[in-house]
Design a protein around this motif. Structure first.
Motif, short mmCIF file in Angstrom:
data_model
loop_
_atom_site.label_atom_id
_atom_site.label_comp_id
_atom_site.label_asym_id
_atom_site.label_seq_id
_atom_site.Cartn_x
_atom_site.Cartn_y
_atom_site.Cartn_z
N UNK A 40 0.86 -1.18 0.00
CA UNK A 40 0.00 0.00 0.00
C UNK A 40 0.90 1.23 0.00
N UNK A 41 0.48 2.24 -0.74
CA UNK A 41 1.24 3.48 -0.81
C UNK A 41 0.25 4.64 -0.78
N UNK A 42 0.72 5.82 -0.42
CA UNK A 42 -0.12 7.01 -0.45
C UNK A 42 0.39 7.93 -1.55
N UNK A 43 -0.51 8.31 -2.45
CA UNK A 43 -0.17 9.20 -3.55
C UNK A 43 -0.77 10.57 -3.26
N UNK A 46 -0.99 16.56 -7.92
CA UNK A 46 -1.95 17.57 -8.37
C UNK A 46 -3.33 16.99 -8.69
N UNK A 47 -3.39 15.72 -9.03
CA UNK A 47 -4.66 15.10 -9.44
C UNK A 47 -5.36 14.31 -8.34
N UNK A 48 -4.61 13.82 -7.36
CA UNK A 48 -5.23 12.95 -6.36
C UNK A 48 -4.44 12.89 -5.06
N UNK A 49 -5.14 12.56 -4.01
CA UNK A 49 -4.56 12.27 -2.71
C UNK A 49 -5.27 11.02 -2.21
N UNK A 50 -4.61 9.87 -2.31
CA UNK A 50 -5.28 8.63 -1.96
C UNK A 50 -4.29 7.51 -1.68
N UNK A 51 -4.79 6.49 -0.98
CA UNK A 51 -4.03 5.27 -0.81
C UNK A 51 -4.22 4.42 -2.07
N UNK A 52 -3.15 3.78 -2.51
CA UNK A 52 -3.25 2.85 -3.63
C UNK A 52 -2.72 1.49 -3.16
N UNK A 53 -3.28 0.42 -3.74
CA UNK A 53 -2.88 -0.94 -3.41
C UNK A 53 -2.26 -1.57 -4.64
N UNK A 54 -1.10 -2.18 -4.46
CA UNK A 54 -0.45 -2.92 -5.53
C UNK A 54 -0.52 -4.39 -5.11
N UNK A 55 -1.41 -5.13 -5.77
CA UNK A 55 -1.68 -6.51 -5.40
C UNK A 55 -1.18 -7.43 -6.51
#
Length: 84
Positions: A40-43, A46-55
């Motif tokens: 899991x990472x936090x991005x 300019x376009x987004x602020x969110x957690x992303x999951x690399x599965x």
């Protein structure tokens, strides 16, 4: 089909607790095999602020990134087995 959710504060009896850098994640035992190896990472750009999951187990996901499908789910739908 699996789903990443963020709606619980309490650990159920058989939930797996993963904790790193002060972040606690509870995993339902039925989902454990589908999320092993997930990072899991936090991005925040300019376009987004969110957690992303690399599965690494994911073979497809919905447009919003909350739901995903694994090869095991595809095999269950077709009645076959999954071999890598």
């Amino acid at each position: 089909m699996g789903q990443y959710t963020e709606n619980t504060d309490e650990k159920a009896r058989f939930d797996e607790l993963v904790e790193d850098k002060g972040v606690k994640i509870l995993i339902d035992p039925k989902a454990l095999m589908h999320v092993i190896g997930t990072t899991m990472d936090f991005v925040d750009d300019k376009l987004r602020s969110e957690f992303i999951f690399i599965n690494p187990n994911s073979r497809g996901q919905c447009g919003c990134g909350e739901s995903f499908m694994t090869s095991g789910a595809e095999a269950a739908k077709s009645g076959g087995s999954s071999k890598s």
